[in-house]
Design an enzyme around this catalytic site. Structure first.
Site, short mmCIF file in Angstrom:
data_model
loop_
_atom_site.label_atom_id
_atom_site.label_comp_id
_atom_site.label_asym_id
_atom_site.label_seq_id
_atom_site.Cartn_x
_atom_site.Cartn_y
_atom_site.Cartn_z
N CYS A 132 7.14 -2.18 8.35
CA CYS A 132 6.30 -1.65 7.26
C CYS A 132 5.34 -0.58 7.76
CB CYS A 132 5.56 -2.78 6.54
SG CYS A 132 6.57 -3.60 5.29
N HIS A 170 5.91 2.59 0.49
CA HIS A 170 4.60 2.42 1.10
C HIS A 170 4.69 2.50 2.61
CE1 HIS A 170 4.44 -2.23 1.98
NE2 HIS A 170 5.53 -1.68 2.46
N ASP A 211 5.50 2.76 -10.55
CA ASP A 211 6.96 2.77 -10.46
C ASP A 211 7.46 4.12 -9.94
OD1 ASP A 211 9.56 1.77 -10.71
OD2 ASP A 211 9.76 2.57 -12.75
N HIS A 212 8.33 4.07 -8.94
CA HIS A 212 8.91 5.27 -8.32
C HIS A 212 7.84 6.17 -7.71
CE1 HIS A 212 12.51 3.85 -10.28
NE2 HIS A 212 13.21 4.69 -9.57
N GLU A 242 7.47 -9.06 -2.79
CA GLU A 242 7.81 -7.84 -2.05
C GLU A 242 9.28 -7.90 -1.62
OE1 GLU A 242 5.00 -5.38 0.58
OE2 GLU A 242 6.12 -6.63 1.98
N HIS A 271 8.85 3.64 3.42
CA HIS A 271 10.08 2.92 3.07
C HIS A 271 9.82 2.26 1.72
CE1 HIS A 271 7.40 -0.01 4.82
NE2 HIS A 271 7.97 -0.89 4.03
N HIS A 293 10.31 -0.70 -1.46
CA HIS A 293 10.53 -2.10 -1.83
C HIS A 293 10.86 -2.16 -3.31
CE1 HIS A 293 9.19 -4.12 1.85
NE2 HIS A 293 8.21 -3.23 1.92
NI NI Z 1 7.03 -2.68 3.48
#
Ligand code: NI
Length: 138
Positions: free
Chosen positions: A37, A18, A83-84, A128, A43, A45
């Site tokens: 972020c 995200h 997911d992914h 997170e 990047h 998580h």
């Molecule tokens: Ni982040």
């Protein structure tokens, strides 16, 4: 006899990328507020998702909800979507919504809520990082 209500939990996880960014703000303000972020090229998580369902124990099954059924609901409605994925670029839910942990938890709640019997209460806990997590509803 009073109805015995209790909470059952299903814990699962997904990986997603995200970027937190408010397009109405300057680059400087976004960097200041969102820090790492806000990284332009996204990047990832490793999100840990805990779905909590509260309800009465069914006297016939001894279950509040069949956890296999709950797991399937999470898989189909949440994991297969996120997911992914790059949440900002790959999902309709976050095309115009900042994918903060708060907003992701609210979106997951809204995806699952209509799939559950109305006599069951739902709460979403989303990690997170190991130390940063949110719960919805509060
Ligand atoms: Ni982040």
């Amino acid at each position: 006899m009073e109805q015995q209500r209790l909470a059952v939990f299903r814990k699962t996880h997904f990986n997603a990328a995200h970027r937190l960014n408010n397009p109405a703000w300057s680059d400087e303000q976004n960097a200041r507020v969102f820090g790492k972020c806000n990284n332009t090229n996204y990047h990832g998580h490793n999100y840990e998702l805990v779905v909590r369902v509260v309800g009465a124990v069914d006297p016939e099954t001894g279950y509040v909800i069949d956890l296999g059924v709950l797991n399937n609901l999470i898989d189909v409605n949440v994991l297969q979507k996120f997911d992914h994925k790059n949440l900002n670029l790959d999902t309709a839910e976050f095309a115009n919504l900042n994918p903060s942990a708060e907003n992701i938890a609210i979106v997951i709640y809204n995806l699952l809520r209509p799939k559950l019997n109305t006599n069951l209460d739902l709460k979403i806990r989303l990690y997170e990082t190991e130390r940063n997590f949110v719960e919805y509803p509060a």
